[in-house]
Enzyme design. Structure first.
Site, PDB file in Angstrom:
ATOM      1  N   GLU A 252      14.660   4.268  -8.177  1.00 51.60           N
ATOM      2  CA  GLU A 252      13.456   4.792  -8.808  1.00 51.60           C
ATOM      3  C   GLU A 252      13.287   4.270 -10.241  1.00 51.60           C
ATOM      4  O   GLU A 252      14.215   4.368 -11.058  1.00 51.60           O
ATOM      5  CB  GLU A 252      13.493   6.330  -8.791  1.00 51.60           C
ATOM      6  CG  GLU A 252      12.318   7.024  -9.449  1.00 51.60           C
ATOM      7  CD  GLU A 252      10.975   6.625  -8.871  1.00 51.60           C
ATOM      8  OE1 GLU A 252      10.818   6.623  -7.644  1.00 51.60           O
ATOM      9  OE2 GLU A 252      10.071   6.308  -9.661  1.00 51.60           O
ATOM     10  N   THR A 294       5.952   4.123  -5.815  1.00 51.04           N
ATOM     11  CA  THR A 294       7.052   3.937  -4.855  1.00 51.04           C
ATOM     12  C   THR A 294       6.517   3.565  -3.478  1.00 51.04           C
ATOM     13  O   THR A 294       7.049   2.677  -2.808  1.00 51.04           O
ATOM     14  CB  THR A 294       7.878   5.223  -4.691  1.00 51.04           C
ATOM     15  OG1 THR A 294       8.287   5.673  -5.965  1.00 51.04           O
ATOM     16  CG2 THR A 294       9.108   4.970  -3.841  1.00 51.04           C
ATOM     17  N   HIS A 469       9.514   0.014  -9.217  1.00 51.26           N
ATOM     18  CA  HIS A 469       8.397  -0.323 -10.112  1.00 51.26           C
ATOM     19  C   HIS A 469       8.828  -0.006 -11.535  1.00 51.26           C
ATOM     20  O   HIS A 469       9.922   0.490 -11.751  1.00 51.26           O
ATOM     21  CB  HIS A 469       7.130   0.451  -9.735  1.00 51.26           C
ATOM     22  CG  HIS A 469       7.384   1.935  -9.590  1.00 51.26           C
ATOM     23  ND1 HIS A 469       7.614   2.755 -10.663  1.00 51.26           N
ATOM     24  CD2 HIS A 469       7.499   2.705  -8.491  1.00 51.26           C
ATOM     25  CE1 HIS A 469       7.837   3.984 -10.229  1.00 51.26           C
ATOM     26  NE2 HIS A 469       7.786   3.985  -8.907  1.00 51.26           N
TER      27      HIS A 469
END
Ligand code: GP9
Ligand code: MN
Length: 627
Positions: A252, A294, A469
């Site tokens: 994440e 995501t 990301h």
């Protein structure tokens, strides 16, 4: 106080105040880059042209209604600006219609949103307060019945203003409305409100596109893919991981800048740094996500298509025919599953996973989640991996298992007991905390590796790790530029979109790979490592281990990276030094002659092909022949 006839009517006061406010927001809150005087001029004219038009409509109403109209439009308009501001602070982007339909996500975003609201934001409503007070106190004097001629002239004038604005915008950026991957350009040139209207038009157009599509468009697309993204040769590593399990870990918000870096003199990611030594580690790997975050990264990786320019494919096109990694692997005897300790409907994952061929989704209901073992968005990563092991051990092999981590998510909250390094010290609380949650994730991944080794699964698996990301948006540019000790330029912004990508094959030495790469490349790369033929697949990525690679990595807004250059916002930079190569202009011939020029159109073409596939649901017309 106001003498009859000698005062300024309420709609004009409103238009001027609202225009000033909008201009201030464009200029100082939205970080809109202005490259020349013309752009400055357009950005200045636009707020007033739009405000004049919107409030002028009020004069066509009778007095009481007119007052009401002006008051409420002032309020609604201000709220629209404000919602965009809050959204912008986190995503450096503007709201699109499909996003509004993702209501279910908004509730989960609750804790994150609070951090984006500032006490002084109330000032952004000063104009609303002024208008409401004026309307209450001096309403009758400021709201007049206007003569027909006055009204017609005002209408004509305001339309002329708007048209003038669009004309200037079209001169500044030809084909503005056809080339709309970059929302900043739209807002910069036609303003936030016209942008929202335009977005609504695009929305209904893309809805219609499926109905109008037939298989014919696929011929061009297939030819393009054969010519541009499909290499003639197989790589040396083809089949090296045949029949192995694939464990994919989505990290994440992890960006590459923390890898092999320190904070307060301490390594941020000691485990991930060491992992480079016995993995294929791609140091110039870019995320290509857009508004779907995501879910976009999952989509790109598993489909080798680009994310949607507006909204998230997971929401807007979850029912399409896809030819996704889990489906292909399923056809080759793999069991595919996802581990993610969040609600199954978040990002519409349950629908999308079902449709793309997953056998099982271990969602929040598969985990024991309580106050002690969760933080921020939910179950802490270490707990998440620990609790996942019992399921993983039971899976039929070979399997493809995707693990989506959560703790390193904005606003990067962590309990004291889990923090093993000190916070950074800057004006950005977000960046300060980021290093701590990144370190926590690093430890969680290390623990997971140990658990895999203990369970015996490690030897039979390849482990793929990828940052999904960015985690630190442009909003924190000041703190970032202090941390990096570099000026935060547009070039730097693109370079910060690099995320770590590892392919760890137990028993293999690996290598640091410096070639440019992106998330679209993951699908063909993995399939080839597993020894699967992709010659009939339609994908925009290239196996990262072949020499004959596609020469660019395209980002969703039309920016791109080549071996030598970084192109963004009409500017071409040297990839190594970050030096500006030359001023781009809108003159097509000049762009073509420039260093980045040859790729500008190809990138746009590739992005629109991907959009055509998604909006037209074109794969329903194609036989992938893998069954
Ligand atoms: C939540 C996870 C994080 O389920 O996907 O969401 P994000 O905001 O990064 O898309
Ligand atoms: Mn994410």
């Amino acid at each position: 106080m106001f003498k009859k006839k000698l005062h300024m009517p309420l709609y004009l006061i409103a238009a001027i105040l609202f225009g000033i406010k909008t201009y201030i927001v464009y200029r100082f809150i939205f970080n809109i880059s202005l490259d020349n005087v013309m752009q400055e001029l357009i950005l200045f004219i636009n707020p007033f042209a739009t405000a004049f038009f919107i409030f002028m409509i009020g004069i066509w109403f009778k007095e009481r209604r007119q007052k009401k109209y002006i008051k409420y439009i002032m309020l609604i308009g201000s709220l629209i600006i404000y919602f965009n501001i809050v959204f912008y602070r986190n995503f450096s982007d503007f709201i699109t219609i499909p996003l509004l339909f993702q209501g279910s996500n908004a509730a989960d975003l609750g804790s994150s949103v609070l951090g984006l609201i500032k006490p002084w934001d109330i000032l952004l409503f000063s104009d609303v307060i002024i208008i409401w007070i004026l309307a209450k106190k001096y309403g009758e004097k400021l709201v007049n019945p206007f003569k027909k001629r006055y009204k017609v002239v005002a209408l004509a004038l305001s339309i002329a203003f708007l048209l003038g604005n669009y004309a200037l915008a079209e001169i500044e950026r030809p084909q503005l409305l056809q080339r709309t991957f970059d929302r900043e350009y739209l807002v910069k040139n036609i303003g936030l409100f016209s942008y929202h209207i335009y977005d609504a038009v695009l929305h209904s157009k893309s809805k219609a596109q499926r109905a109008l599509a037939d298989g014919n468009q696929l011929t061009d697309i297939k030819n393009y893919i054969d010519d541009e993204t499909t290499p003639d040769e197989k790589s040396d590593l083809f089949g090296i991981a045949k029949d192995k399990n694939v464990i994919f870990i989505s990290l994440e918000s992890l960006q590459s800048f923390v890898i092999n870096n320190t904070v307060n003199g301490e390594e941020v990611t000691p485990f991930l740094n060491d992992l480079i030594d016995d993995s294929y580690y791609f140091e110039n790997f870019y995320h290509q996500t857009a508004q779907g975050k995501t879910s976009d990264s999952e989509f790109i990786v598993e489909n080798s298509l680009y994310p949607s320019p507006r909204g998230a494919v997971y929401f807007t096109h979850a029912q399409n025919d896809f030819h996704s990694l889990p489906e292909i692997l399923g056809n080759n005897g793999y069991n595919s599953n996802v581990f993610h300790a969040n609600n199954k409907s978040f990002w519409n994952r349950d629908v999308m996973y079902e449709n793309t061929g997953y056998d099982k989704f271990f969602d929040v209901n598969s985990y024991d989640v309580n106050e002690e073992n969760s933080v921020g968005w939910g179950l802490k990563d270490k707990e998440f991996f620990s609790q996942s092991m019992k399921y993983l051990n039971e899976l039929p092999q070979p399997f493809y298992s995707k693990f989506i981590t959560l703790t390193n998510h904005y606003p990067f909250d962590l309990e004291q007991e889990d923090a093993t390094i000190e916070k950074y010290d800057s004006n950005s609380r977000t960046l300060n905390q980021y290093f701590q949650t990144v370190r926590y994730m690093d430890e969680a991944v290390e623990q997971f590796f140990n658990q895999l080794k203990e369970s015996g699964l490690y030897e039979d698996s390849i482990i793929v790790l990828m940052g999904d990301h960015y985690g630190i948006s442009d909003f924190h540019k000041k703190a970032m530029s202090t941390y990096l000790d570099k000026e935060y330029t547009d070039y730097q912004h693109i370079q910060l979109q690099r995320v770590p990508f590892y392919i760890h094959i137990p028993g293999e030495e690996g290598k640091v790979m410096s070639e440019i790469a992106g998330q679209v490349d993951v699908k063909p790369t993995l399939l080839h490592l597993l020894g699967m033929d992709t010659s009939n697949d339609l994908s925009f990525g290239t196996d990262l281990f072949v020499d004959d690679r596609k020469p660019f990595v395209a980002l969703r807004d039309g920016s791109f990276i080549t071996d030598d250059y970084v192109y963004t916002k009409d500017q071409c930079y040297d990839r190594e030094t970050g030096e500006l190569i030359e001023e781009e202009t809108n003159d097509e011939t000049e762009v073509e002659g420039s260093a980045c020029g040859p790729y500008v159109e190809q990138v746009e073409k590739e992005l629109s092909y991907s959009d055509e596939i998604i909006f037209g649901d074109l794969f329903r017309f194609y036989d992938f022949k893998d069954k």
